[in-house]
Write an enzyme that holds these catalytic residues in place. Sequence first.
Site, PDB file in Angstrom:
ATOM      1  N   ASP A 291     -79.802  47.265  11.740  1.00  0.00           N
ATOM      2  CA  ASP A 291     -78.369  47.262  12.031  1.00  0.00           C
ATOM      3  C   ASP A 291     -77.725  48.625  11.781  1.00  0.00           C
ATOM      4  O   ASP A 291     -76.968  49.125  12.622  1.00  0.00           O
ATOM      5  CB  ASP A 291     -77.664  46.193  11.195  1.00  0.00           C
TER       6      ASP A 291
ATOM      7  N   ARG B 290     -69.998  47.446  -4.249  1.00  0.00           N
ATOM      8  CA  ARG B 290     -69.288  48.068  -3.132  1.00  0.00           C
ATOM      9  C   ARG B 290     -68.397  49.247  -3.548  1.00  0.00           C
ATOM     10  O   ARG B 290     -68.357  50.264  -2.851  1.00  0.00           O
ATOM     11  CB  ARG B 290     -68.479  47.029  -2.356  1.00  0.00           C
TER      12      ARG B 290
ATOM     13  N   SER C  84     -79.764  36.187   5.831  1.00  0.00           N
ATOM     14  CA  SER C  84     -79.576  37.593   5.501  1.00  0.00           C
ATOM     15  C   SER C  84     -79.578  37.760   3.983  1.00  0.00           C
ATOM     16  O   SER C  84     -79.217  36.841   3.248  1.00  0.00           O
ATOM     17  CB  SER C  84     -78.265  38.125   6.083  1.00  0.00           C
TER      18      SER C  84
END
Length: 423
Positions: free
Chosen positions: A31, A113, A196
Amino acid sequence: MVLFPPKLRRRVNRMSDAPKKVVLAYSGGLDTSIILKWLQTEYGCEVITFTADLGQGEELEPAREKALMLGIAAENIHIVDVREEFVRDFVFPMFRANALYEGLYLLGTSIARPLISQHLVRLAQDHGADAVAHGATGKGNDQVRFELSAYALDPSIRVIAPWREWDLTSRTKLIEFAEQNQIPIAKDKRGEAPFSVDANLLHTSSEGKALEDPAVAAPDYVYQRTVNPEDAPDTPEFIEVSFEKGDAVAINGEAMSPATILTRLNELGGAHGIGRLDFVENRFVGMKSRGIYETPGGTVLLEAHRGIEQITLDSGAGHLKDSIMPRYAELIYNGFWFSPEREMLQALIDKSQEHVTGTVRLKLYKGMATCVGRWSDHSLYSEAHVTFEDDAGAYDQKDAAGFIRLNALRLKLIANRNARVAK
């Protein structure tokens, strides 16, 4: 007037406002490799890649090789080992709060993140880039976390989110784009992946596809870091975790770095099937999602930290800290790590940890981590006060009568008022 077809018109608009340099959060997978090529073809920009070693357990050098193959200059490829930074500056501060989102989730994806965003922005500044890019989809929380962090660190930065822009809306289209641009496709990527995975040193997160129906139990092959608790050893294992000011510093008396401690706790917890969670959570963007989480080391660490707080933290401080924990956890989950309110709460939490120093003994057995002993030079526990034997005058039990009368006064007044108005 020249009329362009809609697709070409979008391309012209992009090129007219195209960034010159973009720093991409790059895993080396299919991706993000497609995103890398898409940025080059759609914007004609120079791409700098950033790959973080967060302890995901994968070899990262192939990411460098693939980036080189896709035309990225060697000096624009950054693969950085951030494991110590991740645990020291993000995981440990969060664990001082005993943070759990919706009472269960240890925030393994959420807490990574802001660290990634921090590095993206720094690289953008170092390279003179005018944008950063990520591979998060438009349905999830990660897009919010990446972008709120980036804007907090550099309000002028531009963020590109290809999943919200491109027309590669199916796996087939992604594969076709990869083939057209000579992007290598692993054999297992040509079919639909069964689920995923996001992984780092704190946890693994599995979701989607085979896991989307919350009524159906997750298959055993989903779990990657923990043995089935039913198959875990029949003999419990006992370990000791030592803390200084709220942070773990040693296991079984051996001093270790933050990342080394979490790695070792992952091994110990995983071997005993500790840290599995099947969870339906409320995403910040509004929908519910089902995830399978494995956080073996974090689950052991949380039990240990709460154990040492039990004897070193005053009840007023501890109860206040517990009351703000849901808000603190929600801020991290929603992407507000760099917000003033998270920093304010962190200051309060860190103040509470000044005396959270000592050692905890834990029993690891069949999916459970249980505190079975704790001791500290900073302990507030007084056996003299609590003993069922003669306390030698440490506590005068007669004092309790007045204490109860004062606390009962308002309850008596309320009861009298209610009886009066009911007549």
